[in-house]
Design a protein around this motif. Structure first.
Motif, short mmCIF file in Angstrom:
data_model
loop_
_atom_site.label_atom_id
_atom_site.label_comp_id
_atom_site.label_asym_id
_atom_site.label_seq_id
_atom_site.Cartn_x
_atom_site.Cartn_y
_atom_site.Cartn_z
N LEU A 1 0.63 -1.18 0.00
CA LEU A 1 0.12 -0.03 0.05
C LEU A 1 0.87 1.27 -0.05
O LEU A 1 0.59 2.27 -0.50
N ARG B 1 -8.55 13.49 10.84
CA ARG B 1 -9.69 13.68 10.49
C ARG B 1 -10.62 14.20 11.77
O ARG B 1 -11.65 14.63 11.48
N GLY C 1 -7.59 6.22 12.84
CA GLY C 1 -7.51 7.08 11.78
C GLY C 1 -7.02 8.25 12.15
O GLY C 1 -6.02 9.07 11.36
N ASP D 1 -6.61 4.93 4.58
CA ASP D 1 -7.79 4.13 5.32
C ASP D 1 -7.57 2.66 5.17
O ASP D 1 -7.68 2.10 6.03
N HIS D 2 -7.17 1.98 4.19
CA HIS D 2 -6.90 0.64 4.15
C HIS D 2 -5.67 0.25 4.97
O HIS D 2 -5.67 -0.71 5.79
N GLU E 1 -8.34 11.67 -3.54
CA GLU E 1 -9.14 10.50 -2.85
C GLU E 1 -8.68 9.19 -2.95
O GLU E 1 -8.88 8.32 -2.04
N LEU E 2 -8.03 8.97 -3.78
CA LEU E 2 -7.64 7.65 -4.08
C LEU E 2 -6.36 7.10 -3.05
O LEU E 2 -6.36 6.19 -2.28
N ARG F 1 -6.35 8.91 -0.16
CA ARG F 1 -6.87 8.67 1.09
C ARG F 1 -7.59 7.21 1.38
O ARG F 1 -7.63 6.68 2.44
N GLU F 2 -8.03 6.52 0.47
CA GLU F 2 -8.50 5.21 0.31
C GLU F 2 -7.49 4.23 0.74
O GLU F 2 -7.61 3.45 1.50
N LEU F 3 -6.44 4.61 0.19
CA LEU F 3 -5.27 3.64 0.32
C LEU F 3 -4.58 3.98 1.90
O LEU F 3 -4.53 2.86 2.69
#
Length: 473
Positions: A228, A332, A326, A316-317, A309-310, A312-314
């Motif tokens: 990741l 956040r 988080g 979050d993973h 956004e991608l 941030r998604e990574l």
């Protein structure tokens, strides 16, 4: 044929070199040294070494979030009492400082080691060794019984190795550029033998593994984060490249010949023409449109929000897979209640408490060997069946702790048990508090109230005689 100590040293040294490859990879990612992965050959050819040394390093956050909650405070014997001798030996070797570094090394590199020994033959010393300088081998079929241990290090042009067996200690040396191991002579007195009998009767090198399985070796906390992390770095490389080329609006001139300038010879005659450098118009921010019908068109800037956004998604993973809160990664959470914050950190707290169990077993073994080296076998046995006192891994405010302790006091929980729940309080402080409480109780029974509140303050001095008060006019 039985393996000789020299052959065992050579074999364990080769095994150590194999382990160092993965340990170095994990260490590099923790330090932020990441190669650019998941980028096409065309992208690498276009950017060259532009992104060498760049990383948006999340690999350091995961172990750092754990190590700040892993603080051993002392050792408890089998009967529940505090082992003061173990605490003194722990601090004498500065283990209260070194243990944080060693546990971080274990989280990053999958394991570290502790050596309990008497270098001068008198004083017991506890030192922590990194993954790259030590290795422990176990008896086949018995994962907790150490068969041998090897410690290696370099000094100048020589490499040294010490092989620990239950009955003997063997010391060797060789040239750093290669060569065969020979009996150690460097740094030893002429009367000092390179090999001698092990006075402890066991291998004094203890492994502190991170997380493991019954059929697998220990692994790093960032092992699953690396793929990741590589994706995050690749996306940032694309974002930065796009920001340099298409993130700003682009303009084009329509219906106009390209700007050119004349080429003159030495006599001033026109011999040709060449394109006007576009850099000049960019710096001057000015362009003359002399041809009728010429106009300006504009290409909109490329939006980069999809990349962000991608990413941030990574991230979050990474948080979900490593049970890292988080707010440790992205920050956040704003105006979150106490209960919500505790729930968000529940996964991390549970993971740290699980590590307490496995790391605590290694720490108990370390202090058991220390007790044996001090000639106290009964204390060693009590330590083996005892426990490690850890700081509470869940962070709470002082008001929360005070409220919880007050409620526990209301159901008659002893003071000593309440004091142990206060974060950061060491067994030595609790012993001092007991003494202070007993002294206060003795003062009350003896009628010496002044010892509780201090001596009575002297009376205020009488005001000086200022003479008669003058009469009002």
């Amino acid at each position: 044929m039985a393996e000789t100590p020299l052959q065992m040293t050579t074999r364990l040294r080769r095994k150590l070199e194999t382990r160092k490859i993965r340990a170095k990879l994990w260490g590099d990612y923790y330090d932020g040294r990441h190669p650019l992965k998941f980028a096409s050959p065309e992208f690498k050819a276009a950017t060259g070494g532009l992104f060498d040394g760049f990383s948006d390093n999340w690999c350091s956050v995961v172990p750092n979030a754990m190590i700040e909650r892993m603080s051993p405070l002392g050792f408890r014997l089998e009967d529940g009492t505090i082992d003061k001798a173990a605490g003194r030996a722990w601090r004498a070797s500065e283990c209260d400082v070194e243990i944080g570094l060693s546990m971080l090394e274990s989280l990053v590199s999958a394991r570290c080691y502790a050596l309990v020994w008497k270098p001068d033959g008198v004083t017991t010393e506890i030192t922590f060794e990194p993954e790259s300088q030590a290795i422990v081998e176990y008896v086949p079929g018995r994962r907790r019984v150490r068969a041998a241990g090897l410690k290696v290090w370099r000094d100048g042009d020589l490499e040294f190795a010490t092989l620990f067996l239950p009955d003997m200690i063997y010391r060797y040396q060789r040239d750093v550029n290669g060569g065969e191991w020979v009996d150690r002579t460097a740094g030893l007195r002429k009367s000092e033998a390179a090999h001698f009998k092990n006075p402890l009767g066991l291998v004094p090198l203890v492994e502190i593994p991170n997380r493991t399985r019954l059929v697998a070796s220990p692994t790093s906390e960032i092992h699953n984060v690396i793929p990741l992390q590589n994706a995050v770095n690749a996306l940032w490389a694309h974002v930065l490249t796009a920001a340099d080329s298409v993130a700003l609006p682009a303009r084009a001139v329509l219906g106009m010949d390209r700007p050119v300038r004349e080429i003159l010879d030495e006599s001033g005659e026109v011999i040709g023409e060449e394109d006007e450098p576009i850099a000049k118009f960019r710096s001057d921010r000015l362009l003359w449109l002399e041809k009728p019908g010429a106009s300006i068109a504009e290409f909109s800037a490329a939006p980069l929000s999809g990349f962000i956004e991608l990413i941030r998604e990574l991230v979050d993973h990474i948080a979900a897979q490593t049970r890292t809160p988080g707010h440790y990664l992205v920050g956040r959470l704003v105006n979150v209640g106490v209960d919500g914050l505790a729930q968000n950190e529940a996964g991390l707290v549970a993971k740290v408490r699980e590590r307490h169990r496995y790391t605590g077993a290694a720490l108990r073994e370390i202090m058991r060997i220390e007790a044996l080296a001090a000639g106290e076998p009964r204390r060693a046995e009590a330590l083996q069946l005892g426990d490690v006192i850890w700081r509470d891994p869940q962070f709470r405010s002082d008001a929360q702790y005070a409220d919880a302790l007050t409620k526990l006091k209301a159901i008659n929980v002893p003071d000593e048990a309440l004091w142990e729940r206060i974060p950061g309080v060491t067994p030595e402080e609790i012993a001092r508090w007991k003494t202070m409480r007993d002294d206060q109780a003795a003062a009350v029974l003896g009628g010496n109230i002044a010892d509780l509140f201090g001596p009575k303050p002297p009376p205020d001095p009488e005001p000086a005689d200022a003479g008669p008060i003058p009469e009002a006019a």
